[in-house]
Design an enzyme around this catalytic site. Sequence first.
Site, short mmCIF file in Angstrom:
data_model
loop_
_atom_site.label_atom_id
_atom_site.label_comp_id
_atom_site.label_asym_id
_atom_site.label_seq_id
_atom_site.Cartn_x
_atom_site.Cartn_y
_atom_site.Cartn_z
N GLU A 24 0.84 -1.20 0.00
CA GLU A 24 0.00 0.00 0.00
C GLU A 24 0.88 1.26 0.00
O GLU A 24 1.85 1.35 0.75
CB GLU A 24 -0.90 -0.02 1.24
CG GLU A 24 -1.85 1.15 1.36
CD GLU A 24 -2.79 1.03 2.55
OE1 GLU A 24 -3.67 1.91 2.70
OE2 GLU A 24 -2.65 0.07 3.33
N LYS A 68 -9.35 2.83 -2.59
CA LYS A 68 -9.70 2.18 -1.32
C LYS A 68 -11.06 2.65 -0.82
O LYS A 68 -11.30 3.86 -0.69
CB LYS A 68 -8.60 2.48 -0.29
CG LYS A 68 -8.72 1.69 1.00
CD LYS A 68 -7.49 1.95 1.88
CE LYS A 68 -7.49 1.09 3.13
NZ LYS A 68 -6.26 1.32 3.95
N CYS A 75 -5.71 -3.25 1.83
CA CYS A 75 -5.56 -3.37 3.29
C CYS A 75 -6.89 -3.59 4.02
O CYS A 75 -7.46 -4.67 3.97
CB CYS A 75 -4.82 -2.13 3.81
SG CYS A 75 -4.15 -2.32 5.49
#
Length: 266
Positions: free
Chosen positions: A44, A114, A148
Amino acid sequence: MPPLRTALLQSSGRLGDTAENLKALEEAAARAAQGGAGLLVTSEMFLTGYALDLQDIPGLAEPADGMSARAIGEIARRHGIAVLYGYPERAGDTVYNSAQLIGPDGTPLANYRKTHLFGCFEQDAFTPGDTPVVQADLGGLRVGIMICYDVEFPENVRAHALAGTDLLLVPTAQMHPFQFVAEQLVPVRAFENQMYIAYVNRTGPEGEFEFVGLSCLASPDGVTRTRAGRGEEMVFGEADPELLRASRAANPYLRDRRPGLYASLV
């Protein structure tokens, strides 16, 4: 189709230094290709580092088709390897925590923003994306992307399973004391959704965070096919379409679902 050999680059790079991180990516792509990989996955925010000062993020953010994207396209083309990298994406006045997949010919294949932002730092720095399932075809597999914290929401991963994702790429910045996510949750997600998951972490101290490494490739039979330690390293694993087909035939989770019972979840 032959297995897609996948290189997981567990590295934090250099905080705030895009040029140095591009150099590191070039070297990693060369090593991954020499190791027979068709895909290289980074962590990330690999392009810039994660623990940035909030005021620096807008200046470091780049468009999905910006200079770094073009440079990574050239890296991918030179080494004949697909690359998934994390970066801060600027779109107008909005900044996202994003990950982009570049094909082995240098062509952009998919860009993901995200959707679930973790903690005050991310929520202050970024705008959440609103497209939960982003996919591309690579090496005979349907490849999906999330980042994540996204993988910790079972609905997210199940949406990918129902959309046919075979290999889910998850660049991450997993920090202490949440290492159980890498050790236990990710292999369970792979099993319950009958897919491969490549979970690729940062490592070591960065700002106020301590990243735990433990990157892994988990397979649909619940086995962790490769696992990194706590330091900087590259590990390899294979996403095998034949194992995927056999596991899905043997495991009835998706066939035995009763969606009519789940309306209360949403």
